[in-house]
Scaffold this active site. Structure first.
Site, PDB file in Angstrom:
ATOM      1  CE  LYS A   1      65.298  -5.325-118.720  1.00 20.13           C
ATOM      2  NZ  LYS A   1      64.232  -6.301-118.521  1.00 20.13           N
TER       3      LYS A   1
ATOM      4  CB  CYS B   1      67.631 -10.271-117.514  1.00 20.47           C
ATOM      5  SG  CYS B   1      66.756 -10.874-118.954  1.00 20.47           S
TER       6      CYS B   1
HETATM    7  N1  SAJ Z   1      67.766 -16.577-108.340  1.00 25.88           N
HETATM    8  C1  SAJ Z   1      68.345 -16.877-107.107  1.00 25.88           C
HETATM    9  N2  SAJ Z   1      67.686 -16.507-105.959  1.00 25.88           N
HETATM   10  C2  SAJ Z   1      66.480 -15.873-105.997  1.00 25.88           C
HETATM   11  C3  SAJ Z   1      65.903 -15.581-107.245  1.00 25.88           C
HETATM   12  C4  SAJ Z   1      66.568 -15.945-108.415  1.00 25.88           C
HETATM   13  O1  SAJ Z   1      69.441 -17.453-107.022  1.00 25.88           O
HETATM   14  O2  SAJ Z   1      65.958 -15.571-104.920  1.00 25.88           O
HETATM   15  C5  SAJ Z   1      68.474 -16.926-109.575  1.00 25.88           C
HETATM   16  C6  SAJ Z   1      67.708 -17.899-110.477  1.00 25.88           C
HETATM   17  O3  SAJ Z   1      67.939 -19.219-110.097  1.00 25.88           O
HETATM   18  C7  SAJ Z   1      68.278 -17.550-111.836  1.00 25.88           C
HETATM   19  C8  SAJ Z   1      68.530 -16.040-111.737  1.00 25.88           C
HETATM   20  O4  SAJ Z   1      68.573 -15.749-110.360  1.00 25.88           O
HETATM   21  O5  SAJ Z   1      69.504 -18.200-112.061  1.00 25.88           O
HETATM   22  C9  SAJ Z   1      67.511 -15.153-112.405  1.00 25.88           C
HETATM   23  O6  SAJ Z   1      66.217 -15.697-112.323  1.00 25.88           O
HETATM   24  P1  SAJ Z   1      64.906 -14.837-112.063  1.00 25.88           P
HETATM   25  O7  SAJ Z   1      63.755 -15.753-112.135  1.00 25.88           O
HETATM   26  O8  SAJ Z   1      65.048 -14.027-110.846  1.00 25.88           O
HETATM   27  O9  SAJ Z   1      64.869 -13.749-113.247  1.00 25.88           O
HETATM   28  P2  SAJ Z   1      64.992 -13.824-114.854  1.00 25.88           P
HETATM   29  O10 SAJ Z   1      66.419 -13.566-115.223  1.00 25.88           O
HETATM   30  O11 SAJ Z   1      64.366 -15.039-115.408  1.00 25.88           O
HETATM   31  O12 SAJ Z   1      64.111 -12.529-115.245  1.00 25.88           O
HETATM   32  C10 SAJ Z   1      64.516 -11.254-114.749  1.00 25.88           C
HETATM   33  C11 SAJ Z   1      63.320 -10.577-114.068  1.00 25.88           C
HETATM   34  N3  SAJ Z   1      63.762  -9.400-113.351  1.00 25.88           N
HETATM   35  C12 SAJ Z   1      63.388  -9.149-112.055  1.00 25.88           C
HETATM   36  O13 SAJ Z   1      62.725  -9.917-111.415  1.00 25.88           O
HETATM   37  C13 SAJ Z   1      63.848  -7.861-111.469  1.00 25.88           C
HETATM   38  C14 SAJ Z   1      62.291 -10.181-115.135  1.00 25.88           C
HETATM   39  O14 SAJ Z   1      61.222  -9.453-114.551  1.00 25.88           O
HETATM   40  C15 SAJ Z   1      62.982  -9.316-116.195  1.00 25.88           C
HETATM   41  O15 SAJ Z   1      62.064  -8.892-117.215  1.00 25.88           O
HETATM   42  C16 SAJ Z   1      64.034 -10.171-116.850  1.00 25.88           C
HETATM   43  O16 SAJ Z   1      65.012 -10.482-115.835  1.00 25.88           O
HETATM   44  C17 SAJ Z   1      64.624  -9.378-117.995  1.00 25.88           C
HETATM   45  O17 SAJ Z   1      64.248  -9.648-119.151  1.00 25.88           O
HETATM   46  O18 SAJ Z   1      65.355  -8.405-117.752  1.00 25.88           O
END
Ligand code: SAJ
Length: 424
Positions: A207, A261
């Site tokens: 995780k 997360c």
């Molecule tokens: N972000 C960027 N650039 C990217 C991707 C995301 O700046 O290329 C930013 C987003 O804008 C946001 C943050 O990162 O602020 C996180 O967003 P996200 O959509 O990547 O992820 P979360 O936090 O909504 O969900 C994550 C996911 N983890 C992964 O993809 C490895 C999800 O699968 C997990 O279950 C979740 O965390 C969790 O509960 O841990």
């Protein structure tokens, strides 16, 4: 309705606990959802859901109606106990496992031989064996014989939780093989993907590694954005081209990393292994620097911010969400406030926050800059012609690359891009 599978207590009805309880209840289990917050208990009993996720409202109504779900403040005897309570960071940046411990203690009076106990909360490596197991053993239970204890992290994306709970593969780490097998059988009720078996410590680490992987990759993209601004290369075009390589997948830059997360979990590794987690630590530093970096860009565009108005489009931590947890734009708001800047914010997903305006033209009245911080669908088309008439200066700073430069220039706006040309 599936066959009667057995009874479950799901302890902690947040973003993960509630959808998990609903899925078990709609797949034949008798589920007691346990939540200490009275207001949430009352709302849920009335069918009112506090989480904004597709399908969840409907699922709540149907499971309540089926009689398979009850919401209570305390546990009761059951076959299976699942812990989905929060594990926040302390002010010192340490993972706080106290709610997991409390949840385990709260179920002790109800435990019976052959019960299964599953921890889903994100945990520091070793929590299951070194924190939870001793509590159960002190209560007289033999782990792996009387009580089957294991760790099963969720990996679902906020915004599509129900779908991903069903269709994402899942990792099960039991304290012994028999436990892993039994826990696997539990999740087979609704998981329609592979269920992978391992031990508790590896499952806990999975995780943390998954979210650290994404954090590091986003940090790389953010670092590239900063580099590109120095040398006059458009980072978005650069990444698009590099990602044509079959083994390259650079993530997207942005104003920072929010959510509960990715911005938090890496610290669980950093705390346990400070000397050996330097890349993970550095990624956090880079991503946490982005609101400040955005502030510097805004200052270069607007000049002295005191008395100037800046209009922010989007406040949440990511697109089309109403989740403000760890939002980098909220941090940007605080930085702009310190500069004495006048602010207005447009975000139809948020109903209570300072400076909110429903109408974009009202928000942009006399504004010196529009900053697009979140790529909500509502911002895809801006009424540029009308905006130009009400703004003090017709300028857009796009931190998510949601516009094409030429579409903005057409209306005689100045267009600034995170990871684009550096402002003079
Ligand atoms: N972000 C960027 N650039 C990217 C991707 C995301 O700046 O290329 C930013 C987003 O804008 C946001 C943050 O990162 O602020 C996180 O967003 P996200 O959509 O990547 O992820 P979360 O936090 O909504 O969900 C994550 C996911 N983890 C992964 O993809 C490895 C999800 O699968 C997990 O279950 C979740 O965390 C969790 O509960 O841990």
């Amino acid at each position: 309705m599936g066959k009667d599978q057995g009874t479950i207590n799901v302890i902690g009805l947040g973003y993960i606990g509630l959808p998990t309880a609903l899925l078990f209840a709609s797949h034949g289990y008798k589920v007691r959802g346990v939540e200490i917050k009275e207001a949430i208990v009352n709302d849920l009993r009335g069918g009112k859901v506090h989480i904004d996720e597709p399908e969840i409202g409907q699922l709540m109504k149907s499971t309540l109606a089926s009689g398979n779900l009850e919401i209570e403040k305390h546990c009761m005897q059951a076959d299976i106990f699942i812990i989905t309570v929060p594990t926040p960071l302390t002010r010192e940046g340490k993972g706080d496992m106290s709610q997991v411990i409390k949840a385990v203690q709260s179920m002790l009076p109800y435990l019976q031989k052959d019960n299964i106990v599953i921890i889903e909360s994100t945990c520091k490596v070793g929590t299951t064996e070194e924190l939870v197991r001793p509590i159960l053993e002190q209560a007289g239970w033999k782990i792996g014989e009387d009580i089957y204890l294991g760790y099963c992290p969720e990996r679902v994306l906020p915004g599509q939780i129900i779908k991903e709970l069903k269709y994402n593969s899942r990792i099960i780490g039991g304290t012994n093989e028999e436990t892993t097998k039994r826990i696997k059988a539990v999740y087979q009720a609704f998981v329609e993907a592979e269920i992978l078996e391992t031990d508790t410590r590896t499952a806990e680490m999975c995780k943390l590694v998954e979210n650290s992987f994404r954090d590091i990759n986003i940090a790389f993209a953010n670092e590239l954005a900063k580099c590109c601004e120095q040398v006059g290369i458009n980072v978005w075009e650069l990444i698009r081209l590099c990602n044509q390589h079959p083994r390259v997948n650079v993530h997207e830059p942005g104003p920072g990393v929010g959510g509960h997360c990715i911005a938090i979990d890496p610290y669980f590794l950093i705390e346990s292994l400070p000397e050996h987690s330097q890349l993970i630590r550095q990624a956090r530093t880079i991503n946490e620097s982005m609101p400040e970096y955005m502030l510097d860009k805004i200052k270069r565009i607007v000049g002295k911010l005191e008395g100037e108005k800046v209009t922010l489009l989007g406040l949440t931590y990511k697109a089309n969400s109403n989740d403000l947890r760890e939002s980098p734009i909220v941090k940007l708001v605080e930085l702009l406030e310190k500069e004495g800047c006048e602010l207005s914010i447009v975000d139809s997903h948020i109903h209570q926050f300072r400076y909110l305006e429903e109408d974009i033209l009202k928000a942009a009245q006399k504004s010196s800059l529009i900053v697009v911080g979140v790529n909500h669908d509502e911002f895809k088309e801006l009424p540029l012609q009308a905006l130009k008439c009400v703004m003090k200066y017709a300028r857009v700073l796009d931190a998510k690359h949601i516009y094409r430069e030429k579409d903005i220039l057409k209306w005689e706006f100045e267009y600034y891009l995170l990871g684009g040309k550096k402002e003079k």
